[in-house]
Each structure stands twice: as C-alpha cells, then as structure tokens.
Design a protein around this motif. Structure first.
Motif, PDB file in Angstrom:
ATOM      1  N   LEU A 128       0.950  -1.411   0.067  1.00 26.29           N
ATOM      2  CA  LEU A 128      -0.129   0.063   0.085  1.00 26.29           C
ATOM      3  C   LEU A 128       0.813   1.357   0.061  1.00 26.29           C
ATOM      4  N   ARG A 129       2.144   1.116   0.659  1.00 24.28           N
ATOM      5  CA  ARG A 129       2.978   2.475   0.926  1.00 24.28           C
ATOM      6  C   ARG A 129       3.473   2.924  -0.425  1.00 24.28           C
ATOM      7  N   ARG A 152       1.109   4.438  -2.954  1.00 22.33           N
ATOM      8  CA  ARG A 152       0.678   5.493  -2.456  1.00 22.33           C
ATOM      9  C   ARG A 152       2.182   6.583  -2.803  1.00 22.33           C
ATOM     10  N   ASN A 153       3.267   6.004  -2.668  1.00 26.69           N
ATOM     11  CA  ASN A 153       4.441   6.846  -2.994  1.00 26.69           C
ATOM     12  C   ASN A 153       5.523   6.165  -4.039  1.00 26.69           C
TER      13      ASN A 153
END
Length: 225
Positions: free
Chosen positions: A39-40, A43-44
């Motif tokens: 998920l991180r 997002r990035n």
C-alpha cells in the motif's frame, strides 16, 4: 480414574490445534505487513526499502572514490616540457646577402631559425617628385591690391569680422574667420571710420564681404628662397 484419564487425553489432543492457531496468526500478521508495504509503494512511487537505500549509498560511495582516484592520477602526469626561445644576433657585412641562415639548432625538436636583415639604405638616395609651392606670409607686409590673395593675420584667439559694408556702425557682420583663412581681394580700398577696407571673397564658398586692412596680409607664393 476414568475422568482423570479423560482430561489428560483431552489436553494431549488439544496441543495440535494450539500449534495450528499460532501458525495461522503468524501467517496472517506477515500477510498484513506485506499488504501495508504494498500500500505504501502504491501511494508513493519513489518509495524505497531500507535495503535499496543502503545499496544505492554504497554505489554512490564507490563511484565517488573512483572519480577522485582518476582525477588524482591525471594530475600527477608529467607536465609538457617548456620550449625555451632561441635568440640569435646576426651582424651584416659588406656585400653580404639580406638573408642570413642561422646556425643549426640543437637537437631539441624545434624548427630552424632564420634571421632576415633589412637592406642598407644607399648613401646617394635622392627623393624625386614635383616641387610644392611654399606659401609665405611676409613679416614686411606687401601692399594689398585687387587680384591678390590675402590671409587673416594678427587676430590672436579672436576672429576677423567680415561685414556687408565698409563701416563699423552702418553695417552687419556676415561671418567671421580665424587666423590663416585665405581670401581673394576683389575690391577696395575704401576709407571709413578711421580704417582702410578691402572687399574680399572666400574662394571655397564664394561669399563676399568687407574686412579691415589692419588684419589682412598679402600671400606670396614662391619657392621660399
């Protein structure tokens, strides 16, 4: 006894289900951690793990060290040998040629040097050409006359007034000229206001007027002898 034996059998039978639950919880925790990491990253896009950052830092250090070593090696190369100039003084002799070859240079890899001497000036050299008339303004004034040439003289830093009439009061200043200006004398003389006046013409611009004779000198063209 039967009840105790039954409890022991139940406890022994429960060991296997407890291990399976622990393994299931551990797998669930690992999956949850992998989900958070994914998920991180989503997002990035620039997200890097700690291991990737360490590897990138090591690569940067190695590249910097290599660059410094290359620069240091290039700076330690021996400088090119400085070429010293060759100075040779040659003297000319009677009947010698204008071109004097220099002595063969030393084995330094430099090109040969050749010294060129200027030709000697003949002692009987005569400059030929048409004679230019010399303009003389005599210290003893030659009398002014119609048809002669006159120059403005004795005005210092001022200029001579050229008037429309031979008079100081009943006239107007047409133009002014400084010392050395040439005029053709075309008329006169006339006496007015205590001065002698001559009518003059500018040969360059063909303008005419009257000037006081005190500030005019006759020009004599001759050889200057």
């Amino acid at each position: 006894m039967a009840e105790g034996s039954k409890d022991v059998s139940a406890s022994q039978a429960g060991e296997a289900p407890g291990d399976d639950a622990f393994q299931a919880a551990r797998a669930q925790f690992a999956a949850r951690r992998a989900y958070k990491r994914a998920l991180r990253r989503a997002r990035n896009p620039l997200y890097f793990s700690a291991r990737s950052l360490v590897l990138l830092l090591i690569l940067v250090i190695v590249a910097s060290a290599t660059m410094l070593a290359l620069v240091y090696a290039l700076r330690r190369e021996p400088a090119a040998r400085r070429m010293e100039p060759i100075i040779q003084i040659a003297t000319s002799a009677t009947g010698a040629s204008d071109s004097v070859p220099a002595a063969p240079p030393e084995a330094t890899g430099l090109p040969a040097v050749q010294v060129i001497l200027a030709a000697e000036t003949p002692a009987n050299l005569v400059l030929e050409g048409p004679a230019i008339p010399t303009v003389i303004i005599t210290n003893t004034p030659i009398p002014l006359s119609v048809g002669a040439q006159a120059a403005v003289y004795g005005v210092g830093v001022d200029k001579l007034n050229i008037r429309n009439r031979p008079s100081l009061t009943d006239s107007q200043v047409l133009f002014r000229e400084e010392a050395g200006k040439r005029f053709d004398v075309i008329g006169g003389p006339q006496e007015a206001d205590g001065y002698t006046w001559w009518q003059v013409r500018d040969p360059q611009f063909q303008v005419e007027g009257w000037a006081v004779a005190n500030y005019l000198r006759t020009i004599s063209e001759g050889t200057g002898q």
